[in-house]
Write a protein that holds these residues in place. Structure first.
Motif, PDB file in Angstrom:
ATOM      1  N   LYS A   1       4.987   6.801  12.579  1.00 44.07           N
ATOM      2  CA  LYS A   1       3.791   6.995  13.415  1.00 44.07           C
ATOM      3  C   LYS A   1       2.669   7.595  12.568  1.00 44.07           C
ATOM      4  O   LYS A   1       2.890   8.473  11.729  1.00 44.07           O
ATOM      5  N   LEU A   2       1.452   7.108  12.777  1.00 39.47           N
ATOM      6  CA  LEU A   2       0.284   7.614  12.054  1.00 39.47           C
ATOM      7  C   LEU A   2      -0.221   8.894  12.701  1.00 39.47           C
ATOM      8  O   LEU A   2      -0.344   8.971  13.928  1.00 39.47           O
ATOM      9  N   ARG A   3      -0.516   9.888  11.846  1.00 34.08           N
ATOM     10  CA  ARG A   3      -0.976  11.188  12.342  1.00 34.08           C
ATOM     11  C   ARG A   3      -2.274  11.585  11.640  1.00 34.08           C
ATOM     12  O   ARG A   3      -2.468  11.285  10.464  1.00 34.08           O
ATOM     13  N   PRO A   4      -3.157  12.297  12.337  1.00 35.83           N
ATOM     14  CA  PRO A   4      -4.380  12.766  11.689  1.00 35.83           C
ATOM     15  C   PRO A   4      -4.052  13.589  10.439  1.00 35.83           C
ATOM     16  O   PRO A   4      -3.111  14.385  10.438  1.00 35.83           O
ATOM     17  N   GLY A   5      -4.827  13.353   9.377  1.00 28.94           N
ATOM     18  CA  GLY A   5      -4.597  14.047   8.117  1.00 28.94           C
ATOM     19  C   GLY A   5      -3.794  13.246   7.111  1.00 28.94           C
ATOM     20  O   GLY A   5      -3.727  13.614   5.937  1.00 28.94           O
ATOM     21  N   MET A   6      -3.196  12.151   7.547  1.00 26.97           N
ATOM     22  CA  MET A   6      -2.557  11.238   6.590  1.00 26.97           C
ATOM     23  C   MET A   6      -3.654  10.484   5.834  1.00 26.97           C
ATOM     24  O   MET A   6      -4.673  10.111   6.415  1.00 26.97           O
ATOM     25  N   VAL A   7      -3.428  10.252   4.539  1.00 31.52           N
ATOM     26  CA  VAL A   7      -4.330   9.410   3.758  1.00 31.52           C
ATOM     27  C   VAL A   7      -3.501   8.291   3.139  1.00 31.52           C
ATOM     28  O   VAL A   7      -2.517   8.554   2.450  1.00 31.52           O
ATOM     29  N   LEU A   8      -3.909   7.062   3.409  1.00 31.87           N
ATOM     30  CA  LEU A   8      -3.156   5.889   2.973  1.00 31.87           C
ATOM     31  C   LEU A   8      -4.060   4.944   2.200  1.00 31.87           C
ATOM     32  O   LEU A   8      -5.222   4.736   2.572  1.00 31.87           O
ATOM     33  N   ALA A   9      -3.523   4.368   1.120  1.00 29.43           N
ATOM     34  CA  ALA A   9      -4.201   3.297   0.399  1.00 29.43           C
ATOM     35  C   ALA A   9      -3.634   1.979   0.905  1.00 29.43           C
ATOM     36  O   ALA A   9      -2.443   1.705   0.749  1.00 29.43           O
ATOM     37  N   VAL A  10      -4.473   1.190   1.547  1.00 33.58           N
ATOM     38  CA  VAL A  10      -4.063  -0.085   2.135  1.00 33.58           C
ATOM     39  C   VAL A  10      -4.638  -1.198   1.272  1.00 33.58           C
ATOM     40  O   VAL A  10      -5.839  -1.192   0.970  1.00 33.58           O
TER      41      VAL A  10
ATOM     42  N   LYS B   1       4.571   8.855  -0.295  1.00 32.37           N
ATOM     43  CA  LYS B   1       5.105   8.220   0.907  1.00 32.37           C
ATOM     44  C   LYS B   1       4.015   8.216   1.978  1.00 32.37           C
ATOM     45  O   LYS B   1       3.161   9.085   1.989  1.00 32.37           O
ATOM     46  N   PRO B   2       4.036   7.258   2.885  1.00 28.69           N
ATOM     47  CA  PRO B   2       4.971   6.144   3.029  1.00 28.69           C
ATOM     48  C   PRO B   2       4.457   4.897   2.311  1.00 28.69           C
ATOM     49  O   PRO B   2       3.290   4.818   1.930  1.00 28.69           O
ATOM     50  N   GLU B   3       5.331   3.909   2.135  1.00 29.57           N
ATOM     51  CA  GLU B   3       4.880   2.580   1.739  1.00 29.57           C
ATOM     52  C   GLU B   3       4.161   1.931   2.927  1.00 29.57           C
ATOM     53  O   GLU B   3       4.512   2.170   4.078  1.00 29.57           O
ATOM     54  N   VAL B   4       3.155   1.121   2.615  1.00 25.90           N
ATOM     55  CA  VAL B   4       2.385   0.449   3.663  1.00 25.90           C
ATOM     56  C   VAL B   4       2.382  -1.054   3.372  1.00 25.90           C
ATOM     57  O   VAL B   4       1.484  -1.570   2.700  1.00 25.90           O
ATOM     58  N   PRO B   5       3.393  -1.782   3.852  1.00 25.95           N
ATOM     59  CA  PRO B   5       3.458  -3.226   3.592  1.00 25.95           C
ATOM     60  C   PRO B   5       2.312  -3.967   4.269  1.00 25.95           C
ATOM     61  O   PRO B   5       1.755  -3.510   5.272  1.00 25.95           O
ATOM     62  N   ASN B   6       1.998  -5.127   3.717  1.00 28.47           N
ATOM     63  CA  ASN B   6       0.951  -5.974   4.297  1.00 28.47           C
ATOM     64  C   ASN B   6       1.528  -7.003   5.265  1.00 28.47           C
ATOM     65  O   ASN B   6       0.937  -8.059   5.507  1.00 28.47           O
ATOM     66  N   TYR B   7       2.683  -6.704   5.805  1.00 30.57           N
ATOM     67  CA  TYR B   7       3.344  -7.528   6.811  1.00 30.57           C
ATOM     68  C   TYR B   7       4.166  -6.580   7.667  1.00 30.57           C
ATOM     69  O   TYR B   7       4.432  -5.439   7.261  1.00 30.57           O
ATOM     70  N   GLY B   8       4.552  -6.992   8.842  1.00 33.08           N
ATOM     71  CA  GLY B   8       5.372  -6.099   9.647  1.00 33.08           C
ATOM     72  C   GLY B   8       5.328  -6.414  11.126  1.00 33.08           C
ATOM     73  O   GLY B   8       4.575  -7.282  11.574  1.00 33.08           O
ATOM     74  N   GLN B   9       6.155  -5.686  11.841  1.00 35.16           N
ATOM     75  CA  GLN B   9       6.247  -5.829  13.289  1.00 35.16           C
ATOM     76  C   GLN B   9       5.426  -4.742  13.971  1.00 35.16           C
ATOM     77  O   GLN B   9       5.511  -3.572  13.576  1.00 35.16           O
TER      78      GLN B   9
ATOM     79  N   GLY C   1       0.841  -1.186   0.000  1.00 40.28           N
ATOM     80  CA  GLY C   1       0.000   0.000   0.000  1.00 40.28           C
ATOM     81  C   GLY C   1       0.878   1.239   0.000  1.00 40.28           C
ATOM     82  O   GLY C   1       2.119   1.159  -0.007  1.00 40.28           O
ATOM     83  N   HIS C   2       0.231   2.409   0.050  1.00 42.10           N
ATOM     84  CA  HIS C   2       0.987   3.644  -0.170  1.00 42.10           C
ATOM     85  C   HIS C   2       0.200   4.855   0.294  1.00 42.10           C
ATOM     86  O   HIS C   2      -1.031   4.815   0.381  1.00 42.10           O
ATOM     87  N   GLY C   3       0.933   5.926   0.541  1.00 41.08           N
ATOM     88  CA  GLY C   3       0.274   7.212   0.701  1.00 41.08           C
ATOM     89  C   GLY C   3      -0.372   7.629  -0.608  1.00 41.08           C
ATOM     90  O   GLY C   3       0.008   7.161  -1.689  1.00 41.08           O
ATOM     91  N   ILE C   4      -1.367   8.508  -0.527  1.00 39.91           N
ATOM     92  CA  ILE C   4      -2.088   8.942  -1.727  1.00 39.91           C
ATOM     93  C   ILE C   4      -2.625  10.343  -1.495  1.00 39.91           C
ATOM     94  O   ILE C   4      -2.949  10.721  -0.365  1.00 39.91           O
ATOM     95  N   GLY C   5      -2.720  11.132  -2.558  1.00 33.67           N
ATOM     96  CA  GLY C   5      -3.220  12.502  -2.453  1.00 33.67           C
ATOM     97  C   GLY C   5      -3.175  13.175  -3.811  1.00 33.67           C
ATOM     98  O   GLY C   5      -3.936  12.822  -4.710  1.00 33.67           O
TER      99      GLY C   5
END
Length: 254
Positions: free
Chosen positions: A194-203, A180-188, A170-174
């Motif tokens: 850190k996620l902040r209000p106003g970020m828009v992400l495509a997951v 940015k950022p990349e949003v992997p479908n795996y992780g720790q 996944g990824h940021g979008i606008g």
């Protein structure tokens, strides 16, 4: 890290409109999926609807991609090119990955649609992938981190005996389709930005029946599972808020 865009109230309003258009068109495409329909037919319908709704295609021409719709069937994971020759058959899994630009802002979403009646194994893969996206979205609260999203997706998928694709994220979008950022479908958990209000992400979890490994076809676009087993894909564009995440591409039907 500071390059991640925080959207303003006005920008978010436009992204809501982009997301609504994407969802409405996906509703129509989903209803059009049936045995005998070609992936080219679905792409042509998507393009007609884009312009009817006052938007522009997000994918057509993007790095040379030739269509408005990414149409991937069965073992094709993502970025399938629509074709008049590719006619859907009963039991297929049709992945509709679709986006628009509306007044300078992007919306992006994907669904996996069963063609007629599918096997119980195929339906289980669809259900697990859809729910994995829901689990990822539930982790998208301010103060959590990117790794929390991927961990939620991966944990749900792997408990059910499936695998998450590593090669696409996944990824940021606008103002751009991929930010940015990349949003992997795996992780720790607790890792990453850190996620902040106003970020828009495509997951967008892409989940395979067998190995998570993929290969690229000679068209330089279509990714397939390395073992030719089935793959499913769901995606939403999601706004991080002060409270619960807001799905900008939430489905309007059913």
């Amino acid at each position: 890290m500071s390059q991640v865009e925080i959207k303003s109230k006005d920008e978010i309003a436009l992204m809501r409109e982009a997301g609504r258009i994407v969802s409405e068109i996906l509703d129509e495409l989903e209803m059009a999926v049936a045995p005998g329909v070609s992936t080219w037919d679905l792409d042509a319908l998507s393009e007609k609807l884009i312009y009817q709704k006052g938007a522009k295609p997000a994918f057509k021409g993007y790095h040379g991609f030739p269509a408005c719709l990414c149409a991937s069937v069965n073992h094709e994971v993502v970025h399938g090119i629509p074709s008049k020759k590719r006619k859907l058959q009963e039991g297929d899994l049709m992945k509709l990955d679709f986006g628009v630009v509306y007044r300078g802002f992007f919306g992006d979403s994907a669904r996996t649609v069963p063609v007629g009646k599918v096997s119980s194994e195929a339906q289980a893969l669809i259900d697990a992938t859809r729910e994995a996206l829901n689990k990822g979205i539930q982790a998208m609260v301010a103060g959590n981190r990117i790794g929390d999203i991927g961990h939620a997706v991966q944990g749900y998928v792997e408990l059910r005996g499936f695998s998450v694709v590593r090669d696409f994220t996944g990824h940021g979008i606008g103002r751009r389709l991929h930010e940015k950022p990349e949003v992997p479908n795996y992780g720790q958990p607790g890792s990453g930005m850190k996620l902040r209000p106003g970020m828009v992400l495509a997951v967008e979890p892409m989940v395979n029946q067998g190995t998570y490994e993929v290969a690229l076809l000679d068209d330089d676009w279509t990714a397939i599972t390395l073992d030719n087993k089935l793959s499913a894909h769901f995606e939403h564009t999601v706004l991080i808020t002060e409270g619960a995440p807001e799905i900008l591409t939430r489905r309007r039907s059913g």
